[in-house]
Design a protein around this motif. Structure first.
Motif, PDB file in Angstrom:
ATOM      1  N   SER A  84      67.686  40.490   8.173  1.00  0.00           N
ATOM      2  CA  SER A  84      68.190  40.326   9.545  1.00  0.00           C
ATOM      3  C   SER A  84      67.615  39.091  10.240  1.00  0.00           C
ATOM      4  O   SER A  84      68.298  38.479  11.045  1.00  0.00           O
ATOM      5  CB  SER A  84      67.850  41.554  10.389  1.00  0.00           C
ATOM      6  N   PHE A  85      66.360  38.746   9.976  1.00  0.00           N
ATOM      7  CA  PHE A  85      65.688  37.775  10.852  1.00  0.00           C
ATOM      8  C   PHE A  85      65.057  36.561  10.186  1.00  0.00           C
ATOM      9  O   PHE A  85      64.520  35.697  10.884  1.00  0.00           O
ATOM     10  CB  PHE A  85      64.605  38.491  11.667  1.00  0.00           C
ATOM     11  N   CYS A  86      65.060  36.500   8.859  1.00  0.00           N
ATOM     12  CA  CYS A  86      64.321  35.388   8.240  1.00  0.00           C
ATOM     13  C   CYS A  86      65.263  34.361   7.634  1.00  0.00           C
ATOM     14  O   CYS A  86      66.278  34.749   7.069  1.00  0.00           O
ATOM     15  CB  CYS A  86      63.379  35.919   7.176  1.00  0.00           C
ATOM     16  N   PRO A  87      64.927  33.064   7.749  1.00  0.00           N
ATOM     17  CA  PRO A  87      63.724  32.581   8.413  1.00  0.00           C
ATOM     18  C   PRO A  87      63.804  32.785   9.924  1.00  0.00           C
ATOM     19  O   PRO A  87      64.877  32.637  10.502  1.00  0.00           O
ATOM     20  CB  PRO A  87      63.697  31.082   8.066  1.00  0.00           C
ATOM     21  N   GLY A  88      62.659  33.114  10.535  1.00  0.00           N
ATOM     22  CA  GLY A  88      62.666  33.343  11.972  1.00  0.00           C
ATOM     23  C   GLY A  88      61.309  33.768  12.497  1.00  0.00           C
ATOM     24  O   GLY A  88      60.340  33.892  11.736  1.00  0.00           O
ATOM     25  N   PRO A  89      61.240  34.031  13.812  1.00  0.00           N
ATOM     26  CA  PRO A  89      59.953  34.219  14.492  1.00  0.00           C
ATOM     27  C   PRO A  89      59.348  35.612  14.356  1.00  0.00           C
ATOM     28  O   PRO A  89      59.041  36.265  15.345  1.00  0.00           O
ATOM     29  CB  PRO A  89      60.289  33.893  15.954  1.00  0.00           C
ATOM     30  N   ILE A  90      59.208  36.071  13.114  1.00  0.00           N
ATOM     31  CA  ILE A  90      58.610  37.381  12.863  1.00  0.00           C
ATOM     32  C   ILE A  90      57.585  37.248  11.734  1.00  0.00           C
ATOM     33  O   ILE A  90      57.816  36.528  10.758  1.00  0.00           O
ATOM     34  CB  ILE A  90      59.695  38.425  12.507  1.00  0.00           C
ATOM     35  N   THR A  91      56.429  37.902  11.892  1.00  0.00           N
ATOM     36  CA  THR A  91      55.389  37.930  10.855  1.00  0.00           C
ATOM     37  C   THR A  91      55.209  39.365  10.397  1.00  0.00           C
ATOM     38  O   THR A  91      55.141  40.278  11.226  1.00  0.00           O
ATOM     39  CB  THR A  91      54.058  37.379  11.416  1.00  0.00           C
ATOM     40  N   PHE A  92      55.140  39.542   9.072  1.00  0.00           N
ATOM     41  CA  PHE A  92      54.979  40.871   8.482  1.00  0.00           C
ATOM     42  C   PHE A  92      53.553  41.027   7.971  1.00  0.00           C
ATOM     43  O   PHE A  92      53.066  40.164   7.243  1.00  0.00           O
ATOM     44  CB  PHE A  92      55.934  41.041   7.299  1.00  0.00           C
ATOM     45  N   ILE A  93      52.896  42.111   8.353  1.00  0.00           N
ATOM     46  CA  ILE A  93      51.605  42.435   7.743  1.00  0.00           C
ATOM     47  C   ILE A  93      51.876  43.394   6.587  1.00  0.00           C
ATOM     48  O   ILE A  93      52.439  44.485   6.787  1.00  0.00           O
ATOM     49  CB  ILE A  93      50.639  43.093   8.766  1.00  0.00           C
ATOM     50  N   LEU A  94      51.498  42.942   5.381  1.00  0.00           N
ATOM     51  CA  LEU A  94      51.771  43.709   4.157  1.00  0.00           C
ATOM     52  C   LEU A  94      50.482  43.839   3.353  1.00  0.00           C
ATOM     53  O   LEU A  94      49.534  43.072   3.554  1.00  0.00           O
ATOM     54  CB  LEU A  94      52.836  42.965   3.330  1.00  0.00           C
ATOM     55  N   LYS A  95      50.458  44.789   2.422  1.00  0.00           N
ATOM     56  CA  LYS A  95      49.279  44.909   1.556  1.00  0.00           C
ATOM     57  C   LYS A  95      49.189  43.678   0.673  1.00  0.00           C
ATOM     58  O   LYS A  95      50.191  43.236   0.118  1.00  0.00           O
ATOM     59  CB  LYS A  95      49.403  46.166   0.690  1.00  0.00           C
ATOM     60  N   LYS A  96      47.987  43.151   0.535  1.00  0.00           N
ATOM     61  CA  LYS A  96      47.887  41.875  -0.167  1.00  0.00           C
ATOM     62  C   LYS A  96      47.556  42.048  -1.646  1.00  0.00           C
ATOM     63  O   LYS A  96      46.869  42.990  -2.042  1.00  0.00           O
ATOM     64  CB  LYS A  96      46.855  40.992   0.513  1.00  0.00           C
ATOM     65  N   ASP A  97      48.067  41.106  -2.428  1.00  0.00           N
ATOM     66  CA  ASP A  97      47.691  41.014  -3.827  1.00  0.00           C
ATOM     67  C   ASP A  97      46.306  40.384  -3.899  1.00  0.00           C
ATOM     68  O   ASP A  97      45.913  39.629  -3.011  1.00  0.00           O
ATOM     69  CB  ASP A  97      48.704  40.119  -4.559  1.00  0.00           C
ATOM     70  N   LYS A  98      45.578  40.657  -4.987  1.00  0.00           N
ATOM     71  CA  LYS A  98      44.206  40.130  -5.033  1.00  0.00           C
ATOM     72  C   LYS A  98      44.160  38.608  -5.199  1.00  0.00           C
ATOM     73  O   LYS A  98      43.112  38.001  -4.998  1.00  0.00           O
ATOM     74  CB  LYS A  98      43.371  40.843  -6.098  1.00  0.00           C
ATOM     75  N   LYS A  99      45.292  38.013  -5.521  1.00  0.00           N
ATOM     76  CA  LYS A  99      45.327  36.540  -5.614  1.00  0.00           C
ATOM     77  C   LYS A  99      45.126  35.851  -4.250  1.00  0.00           C
ATOM     78  O   LYS A  99      44.733  34.699  -4.181  1.00  0.00           O
ATOM     79  CB  LYS A  99      46.674  36.084  -6.183  1.00  0.00           C
ATOM     80  N   VAL A 100      45.423  36.580  -3.180  1.00  0.00           N
ATOM     81  CA  VAL A 100      45.280  35.967  -1.849  1.00  0.00           C
ATOM     82  C   VAL A 100      43.787  35.889  -1.506  1.00  0.00           C
ATOM     83  O   VAL A 100      43.096  36.907  -1.502  1.00  0.00           O
ATOM     84  CB  VAL A 100      46.002  36.804  -0.764  1.00  0.00           C
ATOM     85  N   PRO A 101      43.279  34.678  -1.222  1.00  0.00           N
ATOM     86  CA  PRO A 101      41.847  34.546  -0.928  1.00  0.00           C
ATOM     87  C   PRO A 101      41.425  35.434   0.253  1.00  0.00           C
ATOM     88  O   PRO A 101      42.149  35.549   1.245  1.00  0.00           O
ATOM     89  CB  PRO A 101      41.693  33.068  -0.560  1.00  0.00           C
ATOM     90  N   ASP A 102      40.240  36.035   0.125  1.00  0.00           N
ATOM     91  CA  ASP A 102      39.730  36.912   1.184  1.00  0.00           C
ATOM     92  C   ASP A 102      39.535  36.175   2.506  1.00  0.00           C
ATOM     93  O   ASP A 102      39.593  36.780   3.574  1.00  0.00           O
ATOM     94  CB  ASP A 102      38.392  37.535   0.756  1.00  0.00           C
ATOM     95  N   GLY A 112      49.225  38.517   6.435  1.00  0.00           N
ATOM     96  CA  GLY A 112      50.363  38.194   7.298  1.00  0.00           C
ATOM     97  C   GLY A 112      51.279  37.214   6.582  1.00  0.00           C
ATOM     98  O   GLY A 112      50.825  36.202   6.047  1.00  0.00           O
ATOM     99  N   ILE A 113      52.581  37.525   6.542  1.00  0.00           N
ATOM    100  CA  ILE A 113      53.564  36.679   5.846  1.00  0.00           C
ATOM    101  C   ILE A 113      54.662  36.285   6.826  1.00  0.00           C
ATOM    102  O   ILE A 113      55.198  37.134   7.546  1.00  0.00           O
ATOM    103  CB  ILE A 113      54.235  37.446   4.683  1.00  0.00           C
ATOM    104  N   ARG A 114      54.998  34.977   6.807  1.00  0.00           N
ATOM    105  CA  ARG A 114      56.046  34.522   7.715  1.00  0.00           C
ATOM    106  C   ARG A 114      56.919  33.477   7.020  1.00  0.00           C
ATOM    107  O   ARG A 114      56.426  32.686   6.210  1.00  0.00           O
ATOM    108  CB  ARG A 114      55.365  33.933   8.964  1.00  0.00           C
ATOM    109  N   PHE A 115      58.209  33.481   7.371  1.00  0.00           N
ATOM    110  CA  PHE A 115      59.172  32.510   6.857  1.00  0.00           C
ATOM    111  C   PHE A 115      59.633  31.670   8.046  1.00  0.00           C
ATOM    112  O   PHE A 115      60.549  32.067   8.763  1.00  0.00           O
ATOM    113  CB  PHE A 115      60.365  33.230   6.220  1.00  0.00           C
ATOM    114  N   PRO A 116      58.968  30.542   8.287  1.00  0.00           N
ATOM    115  CA  PRO A 116      59.272  29.780   9.501  1.00  0.00           C
ATOM    116  C   PRO A 116      60.651  29.115   9.429  1.00  0.00           C
ATOM    117  O   PRO A 116      61.084  28.708   8.345  1.00  0.00           O
ATOM    118  CB  PRO A 116      58.157  28.731   9.541  1.00  0.00           C
ATOM    119  N   ASN A 117      61.294  29.006  10.557  1.00  0.00           N
ATOM    120  CA  ASN A 117      62.637  28.428  10.602  1.00  0.00           C
ATOM    121  C   ASN A 117      62.595  27.009  11.161  1.00  0.00           C
ATOM    122  O   ASN A 117      62.952  26.777  12.303  1.00  0.00           O
ATOM    123  CB  ASN A 117      63.542  29.317  11.454  1.00  0.00           C
ATOM    124  N   HIS A 118      62.088  26.095  10.337  1.00  0.00           N
ATOM    125  CA  HIS A 118      62.133  24.681  10.719  1.00  0.00           C
ATOM    126  C   HIS A 118      62.374  23.889   9.445  1.00  0.00           C
ATOM    127  O   HIS A 118      61.620  24.019   8.476  1.00  0.00           O
ATOM    128  CB  HIS A 118      60.827  24.250  11.392  1.00  0.00           C
TER     129      HIS A 118
END
Ligand code: TXA
Ligand code: MG
Length: 320
Positions: A84-102, A112-118
């Motif tokens: 419905s909204f991506c790319p757009g002004p919404i950020t999702f907090i999701l469970k992270k994979d261990k690859k994401v640095p602490d 926090g994951i976001r798909f910016p619309n620019h």
């Protein structure tokens, strides 16, 4: 160092590959970006912003294809809202994979994951080949930048490059939705109206947790979004009387007040459009800082659409 301002995407990819930071335009506000998988580069973001390490960063993607590299246990409602909204002004907090640095998640098990619309920033992420960790490109605790010049004014001496994508179309940070707990919780009101999210979901949002006491989102601290001036938010009749000895500035939705010199007033949308008001809010707060006014009185906006996020930011700006 003096930041170069321009539109050179290959130069940005080079800088990012070398482990340095660049400022990037998005539809909400400008971000200060680094390669999300390079911990040294990410730590530069904290350094430049003077940001405490307990405040986690949002990771910006250009495509949903890479979501599984970063997140686990993604619920269906994410895909629904993404569509419905991506790319757009919404950020999702999701469970992270261990690859994401602490460092990015400040030690939490979410990201926090976001798909910016620019278009410039989407192209930059695609060409770079890695996701970009980016908070708003302002010193910690100050109003977010909505133009390349705003970034240059405050961080220009500390970063090599500002990718100039013009004035931000939305003008408020993204709406943050926590999907990591099995239900749906709003952590920050922002550039996507709750009404629009509820329409897409087909049911009302139960949990709005944007209080200043939320340790999971330190950006929610009540002192955030402060300009340098004292801001008073709320009822004018009362305030005007109280401040009559002072040099008063005014921020309103549609109309100027007759009792205050006209050049001391910022009208955010004469035609009464809350989206336009949102786009002008941070610029106006910055402009008040350049004046010799003693206090800025900000009126309460209609509590609907982006008016809710505008009121939220003004309230925070007023609590110092
Ligand atoms: O529109 C935006 O979201 C802009 C542009 C640049 O994308 N970014 C932005 O980032 O506003 P920042 O860092 O200024 O604000 C992000 C907020 C912070 O309050 C942070 O605490 C919260 O998001 N946040 C980030 N990761 C989180 C997580 N895993 N759990 C809870 N809150 C999180
Ligand atoms: Mg910020």
């Amino acid at each position: 160092m003096t930041a170069e301002i321009g539109k050179d995407i290959s130069k940005c990819t080079q800088i990012l590959e070398q482990g340095d930071v660049v400022a990037i335009p998005t539809e909400t506000v400008y971000g200060l970006a680094a390669n999300a998988f390079n911990v040294k580069a990410v730590s530069k973001i904290f350094e430049v912003k003077n940001r405490p390490s307990f405040d986690p960063l949002i990771v910006h993607l250009s495509s949903i294809d890479s979501i599984d590299d970063l997140c686990i246990d993604i619920p269906d409602v994410f895909y629904q809202l993404y569509k419905s909204f991506c790319p757009g002004p919404i950020t999702f907090i999701l469970k992270k994979d261990k690859k994401v640095p602490d460092l990015i998640s400040s030690g939490h098990d979410t990201v926090g994951i976001r798909f910016p619309n620019h278009s410039l920033t989407r192209e930059l992420i695609e060409k770079s080949g890695f996701p970009l960790a980016a908070p708003s490109a302002n010193p910690f605790g100050y109003v977010s930048p909505t133009s390349a010049q705003h970034v240059a004014n405050q961080l220009g001496g500390k970063i090599p490059y500002i990718l100039d994508g013009g004035t931000c179309k939305v003008g408020l940070e993204s709406t943050i939705i926590d999907l990591s707990k099995g239900n749906l919780e709003v952590l920050r009101l922002g550039g996507l109206a709750l009404e629009d999210i509820e329409d897409a979901l087909g049911y009302p949002i139960q949990k709005i947790k944007t209080s200043s006491s939320n340790p999971n989102a330190p950006g929610m601290l009540s002192s955030h979004y402060s300009p340098g001036k004292k801001v008073v938010f709320g009822n004018f009749d009362y305030s005007l009387d109280q401040w009559k000895e002072k040099k008063v500035g005014v921020i309103t939705f549609q109309h100027k007040l007759s009792s205050i010199p006209q050049e001391q007033q910022w009208v955010l949308s004469p035609k009464g459009d809350l989206n336009e008001a949102a786009q002008n809010l941070f610029k106006s707060l910055r402009e008040t800082d350049k004046t010799d006014l003693d206090v800025i009185l900000a009126e309460e906006f209609p509590n609907e659409g982006l008016g809710r996020a505008i009121n939220d930011r003004l309230k925070r700006a007023s609590s110092k």
